[in-house]
Design a protein around this motif. Structure first.
Motif, mmCIF file in Angstrom:
data_model
loop_
_atom_site.group_PDB
_atom_site.id
_atom_site.type_symbol
_atom_site.label_atom_id
_atom_site.label_comp_id
_atom_site.label_asym_id
_atom_site.label_seq_id
_atom_site.Cartn_x
_atom_site.Cartn_y
_atom_site.Cartn_z
ATOM 1 N N ILE A 1 0.844 -1.196 0.000
ATOM 2 C CA ILE A 1 0.000 0.000 0.000
ATOM 3 C C ILE A 1 0.875 1.239 0.000
ATOM 4 N N ASP A 2 0.726 2.046 -1.043
ATOM 5 C CA ASP A 2 1.412 3.331 -1.151
ATOM 6 C C ASP A 2 0.435 4.275 -1.836
ATOM 7 N N ALA A 3 -0.536 4.760 -1.059
ATOM 8 C CA ALA A 3 -1.620 5.549 -1.639
ATOM 9 C C ALA A 3 -1.968 6.706 -0.706
ATOM 10 N N ASP A 4 -3.216 7.145 -0.735
ATOM 11 C CA ASP A 4 -3.658 8.286 0.072
ATOM 12 C C ASP A 4 -3.551 7.957 1.555
ATOM 13 N N ALA B 1 -5.499 3.725 7.779
ATOM 14 C CA ALA B 1 -6.084 2.904 8.848
ATOM 15 C C ALA B 1 -7.279 2.108 8.327
ATOM 16 N N GLU B 2 -8.086 2.740 7.475
ATOM 17 C CA GLU B 2 -9.235 2.043 6.895
ATOM 18 C C GLU B 2 -8.781 0.936 5.951
ATOM 19 N N TYR B 3 -7.731 1.169 5.182
ATOM 20 C CA TYR B 3 -7.198 0.114 4.321
ATOM 21 C C TYR B 3 -6.780 -1.099 5.159
ATOM 22 N N PHE B 4 -6.134 -0.852 6.286
ATOM 23 C CA PHE B 4 -5.705 -1.966 7.136
ATOM 24 C C PHE B 4 -6.913 -2.778 7.602
ATOM 25 N N ARG B 5 -7.958 -2.093 8.029
ATOM 26 C CA ARG B 5 -9.161 -2.793 8.510
ATOM 27 C C ARG B 5 -9.809 -3.603 7.390
ATOM 28 N N TRP C 1 6.611 9.161 7.701
ATOM 29 C CA TRP C 1 6.046 10.435 7.243
ATOM 30 C C TRP C 1 6.984 11.601 7.522
ATOM 31 N N TYR C 2 8.205 11.469 6.987
ATOM 32 C CA TYR C 2 9.222 12.526 7.125
ATOM 33 C C TYR C 2 9.514 12.869 8.588
ATOM 34 N N GLY C 3 9.376 11.874 9.458
ATOM 35 C CA GLY C 3 9.635 12.085 10.873
ATOM 36 C C GLY C 3 8.476 12.689 11.638
ATOM 37 N N GLN D 1 -1.912 12.143 11.581
ATOM 38 C CA GLN D 1 -2.766 11.515 12.596
ATOM 39 C C GLN D 1 -3.123 10.086 12.201
ATOM 40 N N VAL D 2 -3.486 9.901 10.927
ATOM 41 C CA VAL D 2 -3.920 8.579 10.470
ATOM 42 C C VAL D 2 -2.751 7.601 10.406
ATOM 43 N N ILE D 3 -1.585 8.067 9.986
ATOM 44 C CA ILE D 3 -0.424 7.180 9.948
ATOM 45 C C ILE D 3 -0.044 6.729 11.354
ATOM 46 N N LYS D 4 -0.119 7.644 12.319
ATOM 47 C CA LYS D 4 0.136 7.270 13.715
ATOM 48 C C LYS D 4 -0.914 6.263 14.204
ATOM 49 N N GLU D 5 -2.161 6.478 13.798
ATOM 50 C CA GLU D 5 -3.231 5.536 14.154
ATOM 51 C C GLU D 5 -2.953 4.163 13.559
ATOM 52 N N LEU D 6 -2.549 4.144 12.287
ATOM 53 C CA LEU D 6 -2.228 2.876 11.628
ATOM 54 C C LEU D 6 -1.126 2.130 12.363
ATOM 55 N N ASN D 7 -0.032 2.821 12.646
ATOM 56 C CA ASN D 7 1.097 2.165 13.318
ATOM 57 C C ASN D 7 0.689 1.623 14.682
#
Length: 215
Positions: free
Chosen positions: A137-140, A145-149, A168-170, A183-189
């Motif tokens: 996955i390399d998209a929006d 997080a929704e993609y993971f679910r 995300w560039y740190g 926020q969403v990337i942190k949620e995903l991780n």
């Protein structure tokens, strides 16, 4: 360019100079991406491409899913390891750019194994009954997080899932980020780290790859 390339470009060049050579078709695709697109940095980098190829060749997957085709660089890297009768489904929503990956898919030796769809990934995942051995996955980022679910029900024991740009560039180090994508990337991780059905490791390659394996 990634967070790490900005911090240490000399090390990045060293890593590239000591990795397997880039296939000619990928060199051409990378060059044309920089010539004809407005955001060429979105292409999977040379190092990342080598990682995707090696993982795919080790797994010999029957069924690969890619969310975020862009110009098709990562698609071709992943397709290189497909099983003899395997298939990669790659999804994007950018119709204006579709001519470029289509051109290189046709030129590659993998054209019959690539199913390129202009379709929303969430819609596809809700409709399909397929299971995938390997997912990239390399998209929006705001939908990560929704993609993971949505992807989880389409994986099985041994399936590998990779999310790109998870550092995300740190910005993931920000305690209270204002940017929605951060926020969403942190949620995903956080979701991945707490999910007992997967084992994972974040690889600090380019802008970070969250590498998961379904138990």
């Amino acid at each position: 360019m990634s967070f790490f390339e900005e911090k240490n470009p000399e090390m990045d060049r060293y890593l590239e100079n000591h990795a397997s050579s880039e296939p000619e078709i990928l060199k051409k695709l990378r060059k044309e991406t920089y010539q004809k697109t407005t955001q060429p940095h979105m292409i999977s980098g040379y190092q990342q491409g080598r990682l995707l190829t090696i993982i795919s060749q080790m797994m010999k997957p029957q069924n690969i899913l890619e969310i975020g085709t862009f110009t098709g660089y990562a698609t071709l890297c992943l397709a290189a390891g497909l099983a003899e009768n395997g298939k990669i489904t790659t999804l994007d929503v950018n119709e204006d750019l579709a001519y470029l990956p289509k051109k290189y898919f046709a030129e590659s030796g993998h054209s019959s194994k690539i199913d390129f769809k202009i379709q929303d990934a969430k819609e596809f995942l809700k409709e399909t009954d397929q299971f995938f051995d390997l997912v990239f996955i390399d998209a929006d980022k705001e939908n990560y997080a929704e993609y993971f679910r949505l992807i989880k029900p389409h994986t099985k024991s041994g399936s590998v899932v990779m999310f790109d740009n998870v550092l995300w560039y740190g910005k993931v180090l920000e305690e209270n980020p204002k940017q929605k994508s951060t926020q969403v990337i942190k949620e995903l991780n956080d979701l991945i780290a707490k999910d007992d059905d997967f084992e994972n490791l974040i690889l600090p390659l380019r802008d970070g790859v969250n590498f998961l394996r379904r138990k």
